[in-house]
Design an enzyme around this catalytic site. Sequence first.
Site, PDB file in Angstrom:
ATOM      1  N   CYS A   6       0.816  -1.226   0.000  1.00 17.43           N
ATOM      2  CA  CYS A   6       0.000   0.000   0.000  1.00 17.43           C
ATOM      3  C   CYS A   6       0.844   1.268   0.000  1.00 17.43           C
ATOM      4  O   CYS A   6       0.359   2.345  -0.331  1.00 17.43           O
ATOM      5  CB  CYS A   6      -0.949   0.007   1.192  1.00 17.43           C
ATOM      6  SG  CYS A   6      -1.919  -1.488   1.306  1.00 17.43           S
TER       7      CYS A   6
ATOM      8  N   HIS B 225      -3.352   6.966   2.746  1.00 20.82           N
ATOM      9  CA  HIS B 225      -3.762   5.672   2.198  1.00 20.82           C
ATOM     10  C   HIS B 225      -5.114   5.305   2.808  1.00 20.82           C
ATOM     11  O   HIS B 225      -5.312   5.404   4.028  1.00 20.82           O
ATOM     12  CB  HIS B 225      -2.698   4.622   2.535  1.00 20.82           C
ATOM     13  CG  HIS B 225      -3.180   3.231   2.314  1.00 20.82           C
ATOM     14  ND1 HIS B 225      -3.754   2.848   1.136  1.00 20.82           N
ATOM     15  CD2 HIS B 225      -3.199   2.140   3.118  1.00 20.82           C
ATOM     16  CE1 HIS B 225      -4.102   1.570   1.226  1.00 20.82           C
ATOM     17  NE2 HIS B 225      -3.787   1.132   2.422  1.00 20.82           N
TER      18      HIS B 225
ATOM     19  N   ASN C 249     -10.266  -0.349   0.146  1.00 16.97           N
ATOM     20  CA  ASN C 249      -8.806  -0.187   0.189  1.00 16.97           C
ATOM     21  C   ASN C 249      -8.229  -0.765  -1.097  1.00 16.97           C
ATOM     22  O   ASN C 249      -8.310  -1.967  -1.328  1.00 16.97           O
ATOM     23  CB  ASN C 249      -8.279  -0.930   1.427  1.00 16.97           C
ATOM     24  CG  ASN C 249      -6.764  -0.906   1.544  1.00 16.97           C
ATOM     25  OD1 ASN C 249      -6.068  -0.550   0.598  1.00 16.97           O
ATOM     26  ND2 ASN C 249      -6.269  -1.309   2.694  1.00 16.97           N
TER      27      ASN C 249
HETATM   28  N1  ACO Z   1     -18.651  -9.311   9.139  1.00 15.42           N
HETATM   29  C1  ACO Z   1     -19.138  -9.648  10.347  1.00 15.42           C
HETATM   30  N2  ACO Z   1     -18.374 -10.042  11.363  1.00 15.42           N
HETATM   31  C2  ACO Z   1     -17.059 -10.114  11.151  1.00 15.42           C
HETATM   32  C3  ACO Z   1     -16.470  -9.791   9.913  1.00 15.42           C
HETATM   33  C4  ACO Z   1     -17.323  -9.381   8.889  1.00 15.42           C
HETATM   34  N3  ACO Z   1     -16.893  -9.046   7.670  1.00 15.42           N
HETATM   35  N4  ACO Z   1     -15.140  -9.927  10.012  1.00 15.42           N
HETATM   36  C5  ACO Z   1     -14.888 -10.334  11.273  1.00 15.42           C
HETATM   37  N5  ACO Z   1     -16.040 -10.441  11.944  1.00 15.42           N
HETATM   38  C6  ACO Z   1     -16.246 -10.845  13.331  1.00 15.42           C
HETATM   39  C7  ACO Z   1     -15.084 -11.627  13.892  1.00 15.42           C
HETATM   40  O1  ACO Z   1     -15.183 -12.986  13.554  1.00 15.42           O
HETATM   41  C8  ACO Z   1     -15.246 -11.375  15.378  1.00 15.42           C
HETATM   42  O2  ACO Z   1     -16.232 -12.249  15.847  1.00 15.42           O
HETATM   43  P1  ACO Z   1     -16.092 -12.914  17.316  1.00 15.42           P
HETATM   44  O3  ACO Z   1     -16.112 -11.743  18.274  1.00 15.42           O
HETATM   45  O4  ACO Z   1     -17.288 -13.784  17.402  1.00 15.42           O
HETATM   46  O5  ACO Z   1     -14.796 -13.626  17.313  1.00 15.42           O
HETATM   47  C9  ACO Z   1     -15.813  -9.965  15.447  1.00 15.42           C
HETATM   48  O6  ACO Z   1     -16.344  -9.691  14.135  1.00 15.42           O
HETATM   49  C10 ACO Z   1     -14.775  -8.929  15.786  1.00 15.42           C
HETATM   50  O7  ACO Z   1     -13.663  -9.156  14.959  1.00 15.42           O
HETATM   51  P2  ACO Z   1     -12.386  -8.277  15.078  1.00 15.42           P
HETATM   52  O8  ACO Z   1     -11.332  -8.824  14.184  1.00 15.42           O
HETATM   53  O9  ACO Z   1     -12.077  -8.088  16.531  1.00 15.42           O
HETATM   54  O10 ACO Z   1     -12.929  -6.927  14.479  1.00 15.42           O
HETATM   55  P3  ACO Z   1     -12.206  -5.552  14.488  1.00 15.42           P
HETATM   56  O11 ACO Z   1     -12.988  -4.564  15.235  1.00 15.42           O
HETATM   57  O12 ACO Z   1     -10.748  -5.681  14.806  1.00 15.42           O
HETATM   58  O13 ACO Z   1     -12.341  -5.141  12.962  1.00 15.42           O
HETATM   59  C11 ACO Z   1     -11.017  -5.081  10.992  1.00 15.42           C
HETATM   60  C12 ACO Z   1     -11.756  -5.954  11.991  1.00 15.42           C
HETATM   61  C13 ACO Z   1     -12.019  -4.154  10.321  1.00 15.42           C
HETATM   62  C14 ACO Z   1     -10.360  -5.940   9.954  1.00 15.42           C
HETATM   63  C15 ACO Z   1      -9.978  -4.255  11.792  1.00 15.42           C
HETATM   64  O14 ACO Z   1      -9.158  -5.103  12.573  1.00 15.42           O
HETATM   65  C16 ACO Z   1      -9.124  -3.459  10.904  1.00 15.42           C
HETATM   66  O15 ACO Z   1      -9.583  -2.536  10.263  1.00 15.42           O
HETATM   67  N6  ACO Z   1      -7.815  -3.749  10.869  1.00 15.42           N
HETATM   68  C17 ACO Z   1      -6.938  -3.053  10.011  1.00 15.42           C
HETATM   69  C18 ACO Z   1      -6.977  -3.756   8.777  1.00 15.42           C
HETATM   70  C19 ACO Z   1      -6.627  -2.897   7.636  1.00 15.42           C
HETATM   71  O16 ACO Z   1      -6.815  -1.698   7.632  1.00 15.42           O
HETATM   72  N7  ACO Z   1      -6.141  -3.598   6.673  1.00 15.42           N
HETATM   73  C20 ACO Z   1      -5.838  -3.025   5.493  1.00 15.42           C
HETATM   74  C21 ACO Z   1      -4.660  -2.257   5.743  1.00 15.42           C
HETATM   75  S1  ACO Z   1      -3.404  -3.029   5.172  1.00 15.42           S
HETATM   76  C22 ACO Z   1      -3.003  -2.025   4.064  1.00 15.42           C
HETATM   77  O17 ACO Z   1      -3.734  -1.219   3.658  1.00 15.42           O
HETATM   78  C23 ACO Z   1      -1.731  -2.237   3.649  1.00 15.42           C
END
Ligand code: ACO
Length: 336
Positions: free
Chosen positions: A122, A263, A293
């Site tokens: 990214c 980004h 993204n």
């Molecule tokens: N829909 C519904 N539920 C979901 C989904 C979904 N798409 N994905 C995960 N869940 C569930 C999980 O299974 C978990 O369930 P559980 O509590 O029963 O175990 C619950 O939601 C919470 O999951 P978390 O992983 O704790 O959710 P979080 O609040 O951390 O959000 C996310 C997840 C959005 C991926 C977050 O961690 C995030 O934004 N991380 C950064 C990722 C990112 O920006 N990546 C791209 C950047 S990398 C780059 O650009 C180079």
Amino acid sequence: MNQPLPAGVCGVRILGTGSMVPERRLTNDDFSRMLDTSDEWITQRTGIKERRVLDLRTQGCSTLAQGALERAIENAGIKAEDLDLVIVATVTMEMTCPSVACRIAGAVGAKNAAAFDLVAACSGFVYALNMAETMVRVGRARTVAVIGSEAMSSILDYTDRTVSILFGDAAGCAIIQADADPTKGCIYQHMGADGIGGHALYIPKRETDVPADDADNPIRLGYLRMNGKEVFRFAVTKFKEVMEDAFAKTGLTPNDVSQVICHQSNVRIIDAAREKLGIDPAKIYVNIDRYGNSSAGSVPLCLDELWRAGKITKGKPFMMVAFGGGLTWASSVWST
Ligand code: ACO
């Protein structure tokens, strides 16, 4: 590339920009029909409403890269033969050889250009722009096209709801050229990497690429794997650090810049950094709701939308900031 070196350093200006996204939209509601997820969950956690996806049977990373390049050439008012370097930042090239850059330079008739792809996930566009700007500034190149292009849909496992909902396909391009005014161009740049943290976001090809603690990851080989929580923590900290560093080193304040182009990783990550630094929301462009993204495509897509809307104003600096797989991060502050 066959430029005589000038006596001293010169300035650099952005001549024009372009971008391209696929026609096809994949909305949160589409995902909720395919997977156990909802528009509410995705919107609240990420800020994304929809993203664009290629038809991978006939299209790929180079389709978008070429479209963005053609639009930037037109916007810059130059001919393809004027380019003496084409760099494409991507992690989703159809082939590693020939590179996307070689293929699209050939397709548009940039017959005087050197061409190569650059991999910094990214952060790729900002890395490539920083390198290109430095080459132009010292006279090693005069007119360069820098492209960030990603076919993220080609590396997503759409049976996995944790990663696939985040990404979309897009490309953007900036054409830069030498300028007589040495005060114009990149006034500060920083690039960094941490390979030790690389498994927070990676695309394993072989079983041996997978560390023991990720062996039970259901995402298949060849597809993007991510430790969302770890990436979130890294991103929030890094965005703030990189922006603080750029403001401190240039002596600029958030009031002095026209735009900070971040980004588009997750709206919560962008908001956290913006709030910590007290930056006016009007100065931080957000289009993640429309495109998700798009990795290396995200910063140049924002740049093109801002450029065409007249928001990159003459006489006022602007900043670009990115972080991504590698792990990598980069900033670039421009005087216009
Ligand atoms: N829909 C519904 N539920 C979901 C989904 C979904 N798409 N994905 C995960 N869940 C569930 C999980 O299974 C978990 O369930 P559980 O509590 O029963 O175990 C619950 O939601 C919470 O999951 P978390 O992983 O704790 O959710 P979080 O609040 O951390 O959000 C996310 C997840 C959005 C991926 C977050 O961690 C995030 O934004 N991380 C950064 C990722 C990112 O920006 N990546 C791209 C950047 S990398 C780059 O650009 C180079």
